[in-house]
Design a protein around this motif. Structure first.
Motif, PDB file in Angstrom:
ATOM      1  N   GLU A 178       0.850  -1.190   0.000  1.00 54.34           N
ATOM      2  CA  GLU A 178       0.000   0.000   0.000  1.00 54.34           C
ATOM      3  C   GLU A 178       0.887   1.241   0.000  1.00 54.34           C
ATOM      4  OE1 GLU A 178      -2.845  -0.203   3.195  1.00 54.34           O
ATOM      5  OE2 GLU A 178      -3.120  -2.358   2.925  1.00 54.34           O
ATOM      6  N   ALA A 179       0.706   2.096  -0.982  1.00 48.61           N
ATOM      7  CA  ALA A 179       1.685   3.154  -1.262  1.00 48.61           C
ATOM      8  C   ALA A 179       1.406   4.469  -0.561  1.00 48.61           C
ATOM      9  CB  ALA A 179       1.759   3.389  -2.770  1.00 48.61           C
ATOM     10  N   ASP A 180       0.447   4.513   0.372  1.00 50.26           N
ATOM     11  CA  ASP A 180       0.067   5.779   1.011  1.00 50.26           C
ATOM     12  C   ASP A 180       1.260   6.560   1.554  1.00 50.26           C
ATOM     13  OD1 ASP A 180      -1.889   3.601   1.213  1.00 50.26           O
ATOM     14  OD2 ASP A 180      -3.231   5.090   2.080  1.00 50.26           O
ATOM     15  N   GLU A 181       2.181   5.865   2.212  1.00 48.88           N
ATOM     16  CA  GLU A 181       3.272   6.529   2.913  1.00 48.88           C
ATOM     17  C   GLU A 181       4.567   6.586   2.119  1.00 48.88           C
ATOM     18  OE1 GLU A 181       3.432   4.229   6.476  1.00 48.88           O
ATOM     19  OE2 GLU A 181       1.779   5.305   7.447  1.00 48.88           O
ATOM     20  N   ILE A 182       4.633   5.865   0.989  1.00 47.05           N
ATOM     21  CA  ILE A 182       5.905   5.795   0.264  1.00 47.05           C
ATOM     22  C   ILE A 182       5.880   6.574  -1.054  1.00 47.05           C
ATOM     23  CG2 ILE A 182       5.587   3.766  -1.246  1.00 47.05           C
ATOM     24  CD1 ILE A 182       8.242   2.697  -0.054  1.00 47.05           C
ATOM     25  N   TRP A 183       4.692   6.968  -1.492  1.00 48.45           N
ATOM     26  CA  TRP A 183       4.592   7.649  -2.778  1.00 48.45           C
ATOM     27  C   TRP A 183       5.288   9.001  -2.768  1.00 48.45           C
ATOM     28  CZ3 TRP A 183       4.262   6.133  -7.393  1.00 48.45           C
ATOM     29  CH2 TRP A 183       3.907   6.994  -8.427  1.00 48.45           C
ATOM     30  N   ARG A 184       5.311   9.639  -1.630  1.00 50.96           N
ATOM     31  CA  ARG A 184       6.025  10.918  -1.527  1.00 50.96           C
ATOM     32  C   ARG A 184       7.521  10.711  -1.796  1.00 50.96           C
ATOM     33  NH1 ARG A 184       4.351  15.580   0.662  1.00 50.96           N
ATOM     34  NH2 ARG A 184       2.549  14.504   1.574  1.00 50.96           N
ATOM     35  N   GLU A 185       8.058   9.604  -1.283  1.00 48.11           N
ATOM     36  CA  GLU A 185       9.481   9.292  -1.511  1.00 48.11           C
ATOM     37  C   GLU A 185       9.749   9.062  -3.001  1.00 48.11           C
ATOM     38  OE1 GLU A 185      12.668   5.701  -0.505  1.00 48.11           O
ATOM     39  OE2 GLU A 185      10.915   5.988   0.797  1.00 48.11           O
ATOM     40  N   VAL A 186       8.829   8.377  -3.689  1.00 50.24           N
ATOM     41  CA  VAL A 186       8.989   8.150  -5.132  1.00 50.24           C
ATOM     42  C   VAL A 186       9.067   9.486  -5.864  1.00 50.24           C
ATOM     43  CG1 VAL A 186       7.934   7.155  -7.195  1.00 50.24           C
ATOM     44  CG2 VAL A 186       7.784   5.934  -5.013  1.00 50.24           C
ATOM     45  N   GLN A 187       8.185  10.407  -5.522  1.00 52.35           N
ATOM     46  CA  GLN A 187       8.178  11.715  -6.186  1.00 52.35           C
ATOM     47  C   GLN A 187       9.454  12.503  -5.897  1.00 52.35           C
ATOM     48  OE1 GLN A 187       4.180  13.850  -6.195  1.00 52.35           O
ATOM     49  NE2 GLN A 187       3.823  12.327  -4.587  1.00 52.35           N
ATOM     50  N   GLU A 188       9.909  12.444  -4.659  1.00 56.79           N
ATOM     51  CA  GLU A 188      11.134  13.174  -4.314  1.00 56.79           C
ATOM     52  C   GLU A 188      12.336  12.608  -5.052  1.00 56.79           C
ATOM     53  OE1 GLU A 188      11.048  12.779  -0.094  1.00 56.79           O
ATOM     54  OE2 GLU A 188       9.794  14.569   0.211  1.00 56.79           O
ATOM     55  N   ASP A 189      12.390  11.272  -5.178  1.00 57.76           N
ATOM     56  CA  ASP A 189      13.485  10.662  -5.929  1.00 57.76           C
ATOM     57  C   ASP A 189      13.409  11.031  -7.403  1.00 57.76           C
ATOM     58  OD1 ASP A 189      14.391   9.523  -3.614  1.00 57.76           O
ATOM     59  OD2 ASP A 189      13.761   7.481  -4.093  1.00 57.76           O
ATOM     60  N   LEU A 190      12.201  11.103  -7.955  1.00 55.77           N
ATOM     61  CA  LEU A 190      12.038  11.521  -9.347  1.00 55.77           C
ATOM     62  C   LEU A 190      12.549  12.938  -9.532  1.00 55.77           C
ATOM     63  CD1 LEU A 190      10.766  11.177 -12.226  1.00 55.77           C
ATOM     64  CD2 LEU A 190       8.661  12.129 -11.247  1.00 55.77           C
ATOM     65  N   ARG A 191      12.207  13.790  -8.624  1.00 51.56           N
ATOM     66  CA  ARG A 191      12.614  15.199  -8.727  1.00 51.56           C
ATOM     67  C   ARG A 191      14.136  15.332  -8.690  1.00 51.56           C
ATOM     68  NH1 ARG A 191      12.789  19.340  -4.317  1.00 51.56           N
ATOM     69  NH2 ARG A 191      12.700  17.440  -3.106  1.00 51.56           N
ATOM     70  N   ARG A 192      14.783  14.455  -7.911  1.00 54.91           N
ATOM     71  CA  ARG A 192      16.245  14.502  -7.784  1.00 54.91           C
ATOM     72  C   ARG A 192      16.956  13.694  -8.862  1.00 54.91           C
ATOM     73  NH1 ARG A 192      18.331  11.968  -4.070  1.00 54.91           N
ATOM     74  NH2 ARG A 192      16.575  10.708  -3.293  1.00 54.91           N
ATOM     75  N   GLY A 193      16.173  13.009  -9.727  1.00 54.10           N
ATOM     76  CA  GLY A 193      16.790  12.176 -10.751  1.00 54.10           C
ATOM     77  C   GLY A 193      17.415  10.923 -10.181  1.00 54.10           C
TER      78      GLY A 193
END
Length: 476
Positions: A145-160
């Motif tokens: 369940e991605a409720d708490e980890i999706w923010r980390e995915v977005q931050e990693d995307l932003r940082r490449g």
């Protein structure tokens, strides 16, 4: 804050429909091939109506993800039931929720997007249960369940710095308030956008269900105050009916009573899913009625204890089913009764008893399904080990939810050559225009909806009969 180049990252969250199942029988589109103009136009119109009627609510999982906002990242939901992929725009990442029954379409779409230079992350039920099958089809996968980890995915995307795997080590704590936003939705595309989940998990262990596999056996609760606040916010944007998406909304009687008593002042109309035990919970049943409950889907499965027990379903004794359903309807709540024909305890005489049960209880909308062995469930593994699956156990895309247009396994006590005719004869008797009108006229409320669903089922089960008889001829 944007990425190091000062450019906002754009994420497209994609919901892809199964190529069968409640999206329609397999003949929905092919039925027009050898027909006259009028019949062809009628079938196409019904196809569109059915798809919209059955999937008229947005995917809550993608609403939850799009509500997890990170500075420098924007998110858009694309629902392929209604929309075309907006590939005329630039996307840095596409997130696809992979449902069992739509595995191949999801993988094909991921390949197409990656060929255009768009990074792809796969998540959802299938990825959570079978991550090894998904790694080669994505730049990243999300397990759990991605409720708490999706923010980390977005931050990693932003940082490449996107990682190949994001694994949720424990179930999210639902008592933590997370506001769900409709900002990424086209609200007018749906029958309603008021979709709410108050709990996750299931205390039961039915072997044909994957809810307890994905979400655990322990019920996790959102705070009642958070749910009431969400309902209040949702009403500001959409005053239509509410869907409570809990798999068993009455599983925790005390919690449900507090919640739905609290909803009474809002004056909403809502539908949900419950067990027939609600008919033996008079105080909760009253709270449901007073809070605006219009209809409930109840999983009856079998009216024979032996059949239910063979599949580890013990919480709805057959001797109490009739009275429970009658009590729910006496409270003014319509009942969608879901049956499964083909369980291991079922015999050739069961269809007549199902038909009598529907008449005795007055069920407003019956759904008579075939057992669907879903990969990842106990029944799938057992049938595979017993050599009773009709497809290779590794061909997961073949084992999809459906309107009963094909058999996926061999019933235990009824040969296929007898089972298919008995099932199609049952649906032919139950789903008629005359019965549709009769059920609508006696419905406790929502009579137009009861009529619509029953008429749609007359059409849908008619198509499924054609598919099943075609399969029977192939087996012969």
């Amino acid at each position: 804050m944007k990425d190091s180049g000062g450019v906002e990252k754009k994420v497209l969250l994609i919901f892809i429909q199964a190529d069968s199942g409640v999206d329609g029988a397999s003949l929905l589109d092919s039925a027009t091939v050898k027909q006259g103009l009028f019949s062809s136009l009628k079938e196409r119109a019904l196809s569109n109506i059915i798809r919209r009627a059955q999937f008229a609510i947005p995917p809550l999982s993608l609403m939850i993800l799009s509500s997890q906002q990170v500075e420098g990242v924007s998110q858009t939901i694309c629902d392929l039931r209604f929309e075309k992929l907006p590939l005329d725009q630039h996307w840095d990442l596409a997130g696809i929720s992979v449902q069992t029954g739509a595995v191949k379409p999801a993988f094909d779409l991921a390949h197409h997007l990656r060929s255009k230079g768009i990074k792809v992350v796969l998540g959802g039920p299938y990825v959570t249960i079978f991550p090894e099958n998904c790694r080669d089809h994505a730049d990243a996968i999300v397990i759990g369940e991605a409720d708490e980890i999706w923010r980390e995915v977005q931050e990693d995307l932003r940082r490449g710095a996107l990682k190949p795997e994001y694994r949720v080590e424990s179930f999210p704590d639902l008592s933590i308030e997370r506001t769900v936003s409709k900002g990424a939705l086209d609200i007018q595309s749906y029958f309603t956008t008021n979709v709410v989940q108050t709990t996750r998990g299931c205390p039961y262990s039915c072997d044909f269900c994957n809810v307890h596999v994905m979400n655990g056996h322990r019920l996790r609760h959102r705070r009642v105050s958070d749910v009431l606040r969400e309902v209040e916010l949702f009403l500001k944007e959409d005053k239509r009916i509410f869907f409570f998406l809990d798999d068993t909304v009455n599983a925790d009687e005390a919690y449900a009573h507090e919640l739905f008593t609290g909803l009474i002042p809002f004056g909403i109309k809502w539908v949900g899913q419950a067990t027939t035990a609600l008919g033996e919970q008079p105080k909760l049943l009253e709270a449901f009625e007073r809070s605006g409950c219009g209809a409930l889907l109840v999983g009856i499965e079998s009216i024979e204890d032996g059949s239910n027990h063979a599949h580890k379903k013990f919480h709805n004794p057959a001797v109490r089913q009739v009275e429970c359903i009658k009590n729910i309807r006496k409270a003014g709540i319509c009942v969608y009764g879901s049956f499964i024909y083909g369980l291991d305890g079922d015999t050739i005489g069961l269809p007549e008893r199902i038909e009598s049960f529907i008449e005795e209880t007055g069920i407003d909308v019956p759904g008579i399904n075939l057992l669907r062995p879903i990969p990842g469930t106990g029944v799938f593994d057992r049938l595979a080990n017993e050599g009773r699956l009709l497809h290779a156990r590794d061909d997961h895309d073949a084992f999809r939810f459906s309107w009963g247009q094909e058999m996926l396994y061999k019933p235990l006590q009824i040969p296929l050559q007898e089972f298919i005719p008995s099932y199609t004869a049952l649906t032919r008797r139950v789903f008629t225009i005359e019965n549709a009108i009769k059920r609508a006229m006696r419905g406790p409320q929502l009579r137009s909806a009861v009529l619509m669903f029953n008429l749609l089922y007359v059409h849908m089960y008619g198509l499924s009969r054609k598919d099943l008889h075609r399969q029977l001829h192939e087996l012969e």
